[in-house]
Design a protein around this motif. Structure first.
Motif, PDB file in Angstrom:
ATOM      1  N   VAL A  78      43.812  74.482  44.072  1.00 41.22           N
ATOM      2  CA  VAL A  78      42.877  73.368  44.237  1.00 41.22           C
ATOM      3  C   VAL A  78      43.411  72.467  45.337  1.00 41.22           C
ATOM      4  O   VAL A  78      44.551  71.994  45.268  1.00 41.22           O
ATOM      5  N   VAL A  79      42.604  72.249  46.365  1.00 36.15           N
ATOM      6  CA  VAL A  79      43.017  71.464  47.527  1.00 36.15           C
ATOM      7  C   VAL A  79      42.136  70.229  47.640  1.00 36.15           C
ATOM      8  O   VAL A  79      41.033  70.173  47.083  1.00 36.15           O
ATOM      9  N   ARG A  80      42.662  69.226  48.376  1.00 38.78           N
ATOM     10  CA  ARG A  80      41.919  68.002  48.637  1.00 38.78           C
ATOM     11  C   ARG A  80      41.391  68.038  50.068  1.00 38.78           C
ATOM     12  O   ARG A  80      42.115  68.361  51.004  1.00 38.78           O
ATOM     13  N   LEU A  81      40.127  67.711  50.242  1.00 39.38           N
ATOM     14  CA  LEU A  81      39.465  67.774  51.538  1.00 39.38           C
ATOM     15  C   LEU A  81      39.084  66.382  52.005  1.00 39.38           C
ATOM     16  O   LEU A  81      38.820  65.496  51.190  1.00 39.38           O
ATOM     17  N   PRO A  82      39.005  66.156  53.308  1.00 36.47           N
ATOM     18  CA  PRO A  82      38.482  64.887  53.808  1.00 36.47           C
ATOM     19  C   PRO A  82      37.034  64.706  53.390  1.00 36.47           C
ATOM     20  O   PRO A  82      36.238  65.649  53.419  1.00 36.47           O
ATOM     21  N   ALA A  83      36.678  63.509  53.027  1.00 43.33           N
ATOM     22  CA  ALA A  83      35.332  63.251  52.520  1.00 43.33           C
ATOM     23  C   ALA A  83      34.280  63.403  53.593  1.00 43.33           C
ATOM     24  O   ALA A  83      33.119  63.705  53.293  1.00 43.33           O
ATOM     25  N   HIS A  84      34.634  63.195  54.847  1.00 47.24           N
ATOM     26  CA  HIS A  84      33.645  63.225  55.921  1.00 47.24           C
ATOM     27  C   HIS A  84      33.929  64.342  56.915  1.00 47.24           C
ATOM     28  O   HIS A  84      33.560  64.245  58.082  1.00 47.24           O
ATOM     29  N   GLY A  85      34.567  65.402  56.451  1.00 47.42           N
ATOM     30  CA  GLY A  85      34.860  66.517  57.339  1.00 47.42           C
ATOM     31  C   GLY A  85      33.783  67.579  57.274  1.00 47.42           C
ATOM     32  O   GLY A  85      32.640  67.340  56.890  1.00 47.42           O
ATOM     33  N   GLY A  86      34.185  68.783  57.683  1.00 51.48           N
ATOM     34  CA  GLY A  86      33.253  69.899  57.620  1.00 51.48           C
ATOM     35  C   GLY A  86      33.208  70.482  56.228  1.00 51.48           C
ATOM     36  O   GLY A  86      33.586  69.836  55.246  1.00 51.48           O
ATOM     37  N   ARG A  87      32.750  71.715  56.118  1.00 51.96           N
ATOM     38  CA  ARG A  87      32.672  72.357  54.810  1.00 51.96           C
ATOM     39  C   ARG A  87      32.860  73.866  54.969  1.00 51.96           C
ATOM     40  O   ARG A  87      32.720  74.412  56.063  1.00 51.96           O
TER      41      ARG A  87
END
Length: 546
Positions: free
Chosen positions: A402-411
């Protein structure tokens, strides 16, 4: 879309998952700082050995895009199927008389029947047993020949395989097609000399082989017409089976098709998997391909897929250990979490916040999964990220974290591409960038999207030519009895084909096209012949008026 560039993430031994990407995939590492990396999404790999438990809900619902695609597919394939069935029924009814029928029935019985089936000298039970045995023998031969085709295809003996298929197609169009034409000449007393007859049959055979196997420069309609003609000719000959053998053979073929496509050891499943691999050669003459309208797009990245992705991500958050998560480094209020393979997380330098219990024994063999908690020694005190092994093994790289992603990045979206599960990376504006997957050795592969150099995929639907043939045999046998049975069978076959296409749009993998249509056709033939027609005739004989 078809992508021509294949690249692999090859890293330096000292910095195996560092910020450099020596494979030529620009921007793979370091994209998280530019907010052009990954957003909320669930993922799966193409050839890894771990289970896709986060995508278990796929195929349970159907979206508008899938409904439009299935309806367009049905409209595109129903026209040639209907034409083939109608022409086969007309050929069986019109190109026949008592003499030719008796002669062809005797020839078919001598060629294909090991146990005799005779209505005059045997009981119904004996005829049923003998016909089932004959059908089992025929289906066994078909199964064995299919396995031979699979072996030749996997061993890349394409010249041998294509040569065999050209010979069979030429023989079918020349000899069996000539037999149909000769029967028509005899029945209707058409004045034609032998030279003209053989010249016509020769040209018909040669042009058909060229259209089917060497289709460049030949209109698609000509190729499709010859495939329809092939199905009609073979259905005309198979209709000379006696009623017992014909109906039991259709039933056995439907059961065989069900097992051959869906079972793990099915020959058609092996063939479909081999043909769906990258760079696999085409197999002309086996499939009928119908073009779809431009507005009918395959629902690979549809809203259903995105909904499932979001749901899977939330399931990951609920199943993850209740560890405190700090605010993301970009200052946003939300930091989405997703479950992806460790190899991709390493390439993108994503912070791993937790490890699902299913991957804990793989990631840390010496630790028990029940020791994971809010005070787990696996977590650091600075950013609540997991301390991972320094040199992960291939099995650990395939495990999900489980990783944390930037809220306003890509997908990163989980998609089906050419029958395989891959990742589609999009930037923060939703523009597709590349396809990603992980092989069994933990290597991350990518297909770069080169824009103008890409060639669009064929927007088409394919149906096996055998389905055309056996649909037509069923309708032809029904047409020999009455128009009512013919109409009932052709309608239920089209209804069963529509149901199969709906299931195809939902599950996105090859499905057998015979079982639903054949079972419904047999049932409605029996109902129409022995129940509906006698009831209608009895009603019409009574002088009732409304």
């Amino acid at each position: 879309m078809s992508v021509t560039d294949y690249k692999m993430v090859e890293d330096r031994p000292a910095d195996r998952y560092g910020s450099t990407a020596e494979s030529g995939i620009s921007g793979l590492a370091g994209t998280m700082s530019d907010r052009d990396g990954l957003m909320r999404g669930s993922s799966s790999d193409e050839s890894s050995s771990y289970d896709d438990d986060d995508m278990s809900s796929e195929g349970e619902q159907m979206t508008i895009e899938e409904l439009i695609y299935s309806s367009s597919s049905y409209y595109a394939i129903a026209k040639p199927v209907t034409l083939t069935m109608v022409l086969s029924a007309l050929a069986v009814v019109l190109i026949n008389d008592d003499a030719t029928k008796q002669g062809n029935e005797a020839a078919m019985a001598n060629a294909y029947q090991y146990f005799s089936v005779n209505d005059a000298g045997q009981s119904s039970g004996q005829n049923l047993a003998h016909s089932l045995a004959n059908a089992l023998i025929i289906v066994s031969v078909i199964c064995g020949m299919t396995f031979m085709i699979v072996v030749l295809y996997r061993m890349k003996f394409m010249k041998c395989l294509i040569g065999y298929m050209i010979f069979c197609s030429g023989t079918l169009l020349g000899m069996l097609g000539g037999n149909v034409l000769q029967t028509a000449v005899q029945v209707y007393n058409i004045p034609v000399d032998k030279g003209t007859f053989y010249l016509f049959v020769y040209n018909f055979c040669i042009v058909g082989v060229l259209a089917v196997f060497f289709g460049q420069g030949i209109p698609t309609s000509v190729t499709q017409g010859y495939l329809v003609a092939t199905s009609v000719i073979l259905a005309w000959h198979l209709s000379f089976f006696d009623d017992w053998t014909a109906w039991t053979l259709l039933l056995m073929l439907a059961l065989y098709d069900l097992c051959a496509v869906l079972t793990p050891c099915g020959p058609l499943k092996f063939l479909v998997e081999a043909m769906s691999q990258e760079g696999s050669p085409e197999m002309p003459g086996l499939l009928f391909e119908a073009e779809l309208p431009p507005e009918a797009k395959r629902p690979v990245g549809s809203s259903r897929g995105r909904a499932n992705i979001a749901a899977s991500a939330s399931d990951v958050e609920r199943s993850a250990p209740p560890n405190p998560v700090s605010q993301p480094m970009d200052g946003s209020s939300e930091s989405p979490r997703v479950k992806i393979p460790l190899a991709i997380a390493k390439v993108y330098q994503l912070p791993v916040v937790s490890i699902p219990s299913s991957s804990m024994s793989i990631m840390f063999p010496d630790r028990s999964s029940d020791t994971i908690g809010t005070t787990s020694p696996l977590l650091t005190n600075s950013d609540s990220t997991v301390i991972l092994p320094e040199n992960p093994t291939a099995e650990q790289l395939l495990a999900k974290v489980v990783v944390r992603l930037p809220a306003h990045g890509g997908r990163l979206e989980h998609v089906q591409r050419r029958g395989k599960k891959v990742y589609l990376e999009r930037d923060r504006h939703g523009v597709p960038k590349r396809y990603l997957w992980v092989d069994r050795n933990g290597k991350v592969f990518a297909e770069m999207k080169d824009g103008d150099e890409e060639k669009p995929e064929k927007n088409s639907i394919r149906l096996g030519l055998g389905d055309f043939i056996f649909y037509s045999v069923l309708v032809a046998k029904a047409a020999q009895y009455s128009f009512a049975t013919f109409a009932a069978c052709i309608l239920v076959i089209l209804a069963g084909l529509g149901g199969t296409l709906v299931l195809l749009s939902v599950y996105h993998h090859a499905l057998p096209a015979l079982p639903i249509s054949i079972f419904m056709g047999i049932v409605f033939y029996v109902l129409t012949r022995w129940f509906i027609e006698p009831w209608v005739e009895a009603v019409l004989e009574k002088p009732y008026y409304v």
